[in-house]
Design a protein around this motif. Structure first.
Motif, PDB file in Angstrom:
ATOM      1  N   ILE A  82       0.821  -1.210   0.000  1.00  0.00           N
ATOM      2  CA  ILE A  82       0.000   0.000   0.000  1.00  0.00           C
ATOM      3  C   ILE A  82       0.857   1.264   0.000  1.00  0.00           C
ATOM      4  CG2 ILE A  82      -1.741   1.280   1.324  1.00  0.00           C
ATOM      5  CD1 ILE A  82      -2.785  -1.500   2.250  1.00  0.00           C
ATOM      6  N   ILE A  83       2.000   1.209   0.654  1.00  0.00           N
ATOM      7  CA  ILE A  83       2.911   2.366   0.639  1.00  0.00           C
ATOM      8  C   ILE A  83       4.240   1.933   0.029  1.00  0.00           C
ATOM      9  CG2 ILE A  83       1.813   3.479   2.635  1.00  0.00           C
ATOM     10  CD1 ILE A  83       4.294   2.597   4.287  1.00  0.00           C
ATOM     11  N   PRO A  84       4.970   2.877  -0.555  1.00  0.00           N
ATOM     12  CA  PRO A  84       6.246   2.519  -1.185  1.00  0.00           C
ATOM     13  C   PRO A  84       7.360   2.285  -0.163  1.00  0.00           C
ATOM     14  CG  PRO A  84       5.732   4.848  -1.558  1.00  0.00           C
ATOM     15  CD  PRO A  84       4.567   4.249  -0.827  1.00  0.00           C
ATOM     16  N   VAL A  89      11.208   3.434   4.494  1.00  0.00           N
ATOM     17  CA  VAL A  89      12.619   3.586   4.884  1.00  0.00           C
ATOM     18  C   VAL A  89      12.848   4.955   5.521  1.00  0.00           C
ATOM     19  CG1 VAL A  89      14.966   3.802   3.975  1.00  0.00           C
ATOM     20  CG2 VAL A  89      13.528   1.890   3.260  1.00  0.00           C
ATOM     21  N   LEU A  90      12.303   6.009   4.914  1.00  0.00           N
ATOM     22  CA  LEU A  90      12.489   7.352   5.486  1.00  0.00           C
ATOM     23  C   LEU A  90      11.834   7.464   6.863  1.00  0.00           C
ATOM     24  CD1 LEU A  90      12.060   9.618   2.343  1.00  0.00           C
ATOM     25  CD2 LEU A  90      14.149   9.229   3.678  1.00  0.00           C
ATOM     26  N   LEU A  91      10.664   6.880   7.020  1.00  0.00           N
ATOM     27  CA  LEU A  91      10.014   6.906   8.337  1.00  0.00           C
ATOM     28  C   LEU A  91      10.841   6.148   9.369  1.00  0.00           C
ATOM     29  CD1 LEU A  91       6.313   6.467   7.233  1.00  0.00           C
ATOM     30  CD2 LEU A  91       7.245   8.418   8.498  1.00  0.00           C
ATOM     31  N   PHE A  92      11.389   4.999   8.973  1.00  0.00           N
ATOM     32  CA  PHE A  92      12.214   4.223   9.899  1.00  0.00           C
ATOM     33  C   PHE A  92      13.492   4.972  10.265  1.00  0.00           C
ATOM     34  CE2 PHE A  92      10.162   0.158   8.176  1.00  0.00           C
ATOM     35  CZ  PHE A  92       9.249   0.134   9.211  1.00  0.00           C
ATOM     36  N   ILE A  93      14.132   5.568   9.281  1.00  0.00           N
ATOM     37  CA  ILE A  93      15.362   6.325   9.548  1.00  0.00           C
ATOM     38  C   ILE A  93      15.073   7.439  10.546  1.00  0.00           C
ATOM     39  CG2 ILE A  93      16.991   7.973   8.532  1.00  0.00           C
ATOM     40  CD1 ILE A  93      16.984   6.159   6.015  1.00  0.00           C
ATOM     41  N   THR A 142       0.389  10.502  -1.438  1.00  0.00           N
ATOM     42  CA  THR A 142       0.965  11.838  -1.672  1.00  0.00           C
ATOM     43  C   THR A 142       0.972  12.632  -0.372  1.00  0.00           C
ATOM     44  OG1 THR A 142       0.166  11.830  -3.950  1.00  0.00           O
ATOM     45  CG2 THR A 142       0.718  13.976  -3.002  1.00  0.00           C
ATOM     46  N   LEU A 143      -0.119  12.567   0.350  1.00  0.00           N
ATOM     47  CA  LEU A 143      -0.199  13.250   1.647  1.00  0.00           C
ATOM     48  C   LEU A 143       0.833  12.676   2.617  1.00  0.00           C
ATOM     49  CD1 LEU A 143      -1.564  15.330   3.435  1.00  0.00           C
ATOM     50  CD2 LEU A 143      -3.380  13.677   3.885  1.00  0.00           C
ATOM     51  N   LEU A 144       1.006  11.367   2.583  1.00  0.00           N
ATOM     52  CA  LEU A 144       2.024  10.739   3.442  1.00  0.00           C
ATOM     53  C   LEU A 144       3.406  11.297   3.127  1.00  0.00           C
ATOM     54  CD1 LEU A 144       2.789   8.641   5.604  1.00  0.00           C
ATOM     55  CD2 LEU A 144       3.014   6.975   3.734  1.00  0.00           C
TER      56      LEU A 144
END
Length: 171
Positions: A82-84, A89-93, A142-144
């Motif tokens: 559902i998400i790329p 990865v950016l959220l985890f970082i 896109t909002l995410l």
């Protein structure tokens, strides 16, 4: 074990509930569980501050519960396609950096920066983006992406405040 800490413990218990509900394909129910966890976060913080029930355990466990729920949500959305990957990865970082940095400096006796309006706005915007995604509304991803960008701006602001706070402490 006071009421705010019990609410934090409940948030830990809601993580497997969320994962089971999501794994069974109940997107709206999964979002409701996630939102309930978020509401317990708001409630435990309010009760702890207003009644003087803040504890060291709560200060450490509360953000951990939040981050673990966030990780569960991001991993489940990622595994479902559902998400790329890049967004995850950016959220985890960002989150791992925040957790590791906070722990590292906390145990070195540094002062930490409390949540401010930008951090709280980031959280609200994140919930809105996830609501769009879970409800399959247009522009959810896109909002995410916009929220991810804003979260990095917020992180930079926290780092600047942290440095200022601790330079006064040592200077």
């Amino acid at each position: 074990m006071n009421l705010p800490n019990m609410l934090t413990a409940l948030r830990f218990l809601l993580i497997p509930v969320y994962l089971i509900v999501f794994a069974n394909g109940h997107m709206i129910s999964a979002f409701i569980v996630f939102t309930a966890a978020g509401l317990t976060d708001v409630l435990d913080g309010y009760i702890a501050r207003s009644r003087g029930l803040e504890t060291t355990a709560g200060a450490l466990l509360d953000p951990l519960a939040d981050k673990l729920m966030l990780i569960a949500v991001i991993v489940s959305l990622l595994m479902a396609g559902i998400i790329p990957w890049a967004a995850a990865v950016l959220l985890f970082i960002r989150d791992i950096g925040m957790i590791a940095g906070s722990a590292f400096f906390h145990f070195r006796g540094k002062k930490t920066v409390k949540a401010n309006w930008m951090g709280k706005l980031t959280t609200v915007l994140f919930y809105v983006a996830l609501m769009f995604i879970f409800l399959e509304l247009p522009y959810g991803v896109t909002l995410l992406w916009c929220v991810i960008a804003f979260s990095f701006v917020t992180s930079v602001m926290y780092i600047v405040k942290f440095r200022a706070l601790n330079s006064r402490q040592t200077g």
